[in-house]
Design a protein around this motif. Structure first.
Motif, short mmCIF file in Angstrom:
data_model
loop_
_atom_site.label_atom_id
_atom_site.label_comp_id
_atom_site.label_asym_id
_atom_site.label_seq_id
_atom_site.Cartn_x
_atom_site.Cartn_y
_atom_site.Cartn_z
N VAL A 177 26.25 5.74 39.33
CA VAL A 177 24.78 5.69 39.58
C VAL A 177 24.13 4.31 40.32
CG1 VAL A 177 22.51 5.49 38.29
CG2 VAL A 177 24.46 6.84 37.31
N GLU A 178 24.64 3.17 40.32
CA GLU A 178 24.27 1.99 41.14
C GLU A 178 24.59 2.46 42.57
OE1 GLU A 178 26.55 -1.21 39.66
OE2 GLU A 178 25.01 -1.52 38.00
N HIS A 179 25.75 3.47 42.85
CA HIS A 179 25.87 3.70 44.47
C HIS A 179 24.64 4.76 44.70
CE1 HIS A 179 27.95 5.15 47.74
NE2 HIS A 179 27.65 6.35 47.43
N ILE A 180 24.45 5.55 43.73
CA ILE A 180 23.24 6.42 44.07
C ILE A 180 21.91 5.84 44.30
CG2 ILE A 180 22.08 8.49 43.14
CD1 ILE A 180 24.42 9.39 41.68
N ALA A 181 21.63 4.80 43.58
CA ALA A 181 20.47 4.25 43.63
C ALA A 181 20.25 3.44 44.93
CB ALA A 181 20.39 3.03 42.49
N SER A 182 21.57 2.73 45.34
CA SER A 182 21.66 1.76 46.62
C SER A 182 21.52 3.03 48.17
CB SER A 182 22.99 1.33 46.69
OG SER A 182 23.38 0.70 48.01
N ARG A 183 22.05 4.12 47.59
CA ARG A 183 22.00 5.00 48.52
C ARG A 183 20.66 5.79 48.99
NH1 ARG A 183 22.58 5.66 52.41
NH2 ARG A 183 23.29 7.68 52.92
N PHE A 184 19.75 5.87 47.96
CA PHE A 184 18.49 6.23 47.76
C PHE A 184 17.40 5.23 48.29
CE2 PHE A 184 13.91 6.78 46.19
CZ PHE A 184 13.99 8.25 46.29
N GLU A 186 18.58 2.58 50.57
CA GLU A 186 18.90 2.61 52.00
C GLU A 186 18.31 3.87 52.76
OE1 GLU A 186 23.07 2.80 52.22
OE2 GLU A 186 23.19 0.83 51.45
N PHE A 187 18.18 5.21 52.01
CA PHE A 187 17.57 6.15 52.81
C PHE A 187 16.11 6.17 52.90
CE2 PHE A 187 15.43 10.32 51.95
CZ PHE A 187 15.74 10.91 52.98
N THR A 188 15.24 5.59 51.73
CA THR A 188 13.97 5.63 52.10
C THR A 188 13.51 4.33 52.79
OG1 THR A 188 14.01 4.43 49.68
CG2 THR A 188 13.29 6.56 49.69
N THR A 189 14.35 3.07 52.67
CA THR A 189 13.99 2.13 53.59
C THR A 189 14.04 2.61 55.28
OG1 THR A 189 14.79 0.69 52.16
CG2 THR A 189 14.68 -0.02 54.21
N GLU A 190 15.06 3.39 55.67
CA GLU A 190 15.22 3.75 56.82
C GLU A 190 14.02 4.65 57.27
OE1 GLU A 190 18.49 6.17 59.79
OE2 GLU A 190 18.90 5.75 57.78
N HIS A 191 13.70 5.61 56.58
CA HIS A 191 12.91 6.70 56.84
C HIS A 191 11.58 6.41 56.49
CE1 HIS A 191 16.07 9.13 58.29
NE2 HIS A 191 16.80 8.84 57.33
N VAL A 192 11.12 5.47 55.50
CA VAL A 192 9.81 5.25 55.01
C VAL A 192 9.32 3.71 55.05
CG1 VAL A 192 8.12 5.45 52.86
CG2 VAL A 192 10.07 7.16 53.46
N PHE A 193 10.28 2.79 54.49
CA PHE A 193 9.62 1.52 54.50
C PHE A 193 9.79 0.71 55.82
CE2 PHE A 193 10.30 3.00 50.12
CZ PHE A 193 8.93 2.69 49.66
N ALA A 194 10.67 1.02 56.54
CA ALA A 194 10.88 0.09 57.87
C ALA A 194 9.62 -0.31 58.68
CB ALA A 194 12.13 0.93 58.70
N ARG A 195 8.74 0.92 58.77
CA ARG A 195 7.49 0.66 59.29
C ARG A 195 6.61 -0.56 58.78
NH1 ARG A 195 7.20 6.05 57.84
NH2 ARG A 195 5.81 6.51 56.06
N TYR A 196 6.86 -0.39 57.45
CA TYR A 196 5.96 -1.61 57.00
C TYR A 196 6.70 -3.03 56.82
CZ TYR A 196 3.96 2.58 54.92
OH TYR A 196 2.97 3.83 54.92
N LEU A 197 7.82 -3.10 56.86
CA LEU A 197 8.83 -4.27 56.82
C LEU A 197 9.15 -4.80 58.08
CD1 LEU A 197 10.70 -3.20 53.64
CD2 LEU A 197 8.35 -4.24 53.69
N GLY A 198 8.68 -4.38 59.16
CA GLY A 198 8.97 -4.83 60.38
C GLY A 198 8.68 -6.47 60.55
#
Length: 304
Positions: A177-184, A186-198
């Protein structure tokens, strides 16, 4: 406000009011986390700004920030960029990720739910896993962060699963489950949060938008896992049941079943056609026998 009204502290007084030790305060000064005090003769004088800074550092440490990250945040604040949005984002991320509320359980109730006998080793392991948390000053009572998780363990135990197997399964499940949480993440950071955390740290506006996105996306991870777990359980539970029912009842499996020929027959065929042509000979002989039986059936029906 006059200068006389401004609070002043010796380092010992600052430690008392902030909850930090004198050694910690000096370490923060050396790392640049705390402004240098005013030097007055042989004494150092601290003010309310130092006390406020120590409380901010303690709050960020409680939220999981490292000292290096805190230094970056505080430097940005000192430069006039503010920390309001960042602290709002931190609060949102550290907020509850479940509607479940923690509960308490007495040692007597815990024993009753798991066989009625005290098991100190099992309790120690449950505390190590975080299923139970000890309460200071109350040795016969525990905090239960997830009553649902404890209820599942109790049901499995009542069904006959040993405690050691339950804790072993939880350790394995937790890693997955921790692997699933980590992947989620990473996925949302790449596609959603990266633009806010530049920018590090982000601006107040970007941090506030990111906090809003955390609120929107918070339930998605569990919803996705719930749906996929339900799908997988339907699939694998059906296969599991079919396999065990087939083994227990001797049910025939689909498709042709292998037939073992007597050793004498195999040796005779080898002598006749050679080892390399045994399978071909058996197939041809079988087909001839089937054709002969079909012809006999036709002749028998035609003579009636």
């Amino acid at each position: 406000m006059s200068d006389q009204a401004v609070a002043e502290y010796r380092i010992e007084d600052l430690a008392h009011h902030s909850g930090a030790t004198v050694r910690t305060i000096r370490a923060y000064q050396d790392r640049g986390l705390l402004p240098k005090p005013e030097r007055r003769g042989r004494s150092n004088v601290y003010r309310d700004t130092h006390l406020a800074r120590l409380r901010q550092i303690a709050d960020l440490l409680d939220r999981g920030y490292t000292l290096a990250s805190i230094k970056e945040l505080l430097e940005a604040w000192d430069a006039g960029r503010g920390l309001g949005g960042v602290l709002g984002l931190v609060a949102e991320v550290h907020g509850p990720w479940t509607d479940e509320e923690a509960a308490r359980i007495s040692r007597a109730d815990l024993n009753e739910r798991f066989g009625g006998r005290p098991d100190d080793d099992a309790v120690d392991e449950a505390c190590e896993l975080g299923v139970l948390e000890r309460i200071t000053g109350r040795p016969d009572e525990f905090l239960v962060p997830s009553p649902q998780e404890l209820a599942v363990a109790a049901e499995l135990y009542a069904a006959g699963v040993p405690l050691v197997a339950i804790t072993g399964h939880l350790r394995e499940l937790r890693g997955q489950v921790e692997h699933i949480a980590s992947r989620f993440l990473e996925f949302t950071t790449e596609h959603v949060f990266a633009r806010y955390l530049g920018q590090v740290p982000p601006t107040d506006a970007d941090a506030a938008e990111a906090a809003t996105m955390v609120r929107r996306l918070r339930p998605l991870a569990q919803q996705t896992v719930d749906a996929e777990l339900a799908r997988a359980m339907r699939l694998f539970a059906t296969r599991h049941l079919q396999r065990h029912l087939g083994a227990a009842g001797g049910a025939q499996t689909s498709g042709p079943a292998p037939v073992a020929l007597p050793a004498e027959t195999v040796r005779a065929v080898q002598e006749l056609v050679g080892p390399a042509h045994v399978a071909e000979f058996v197939r041809a002989a079988t087909e001839r026998e089937l054709q002969a039986r079909t012809m006999n059936d036709l002749v028998s029906k035609g003579g009636r």
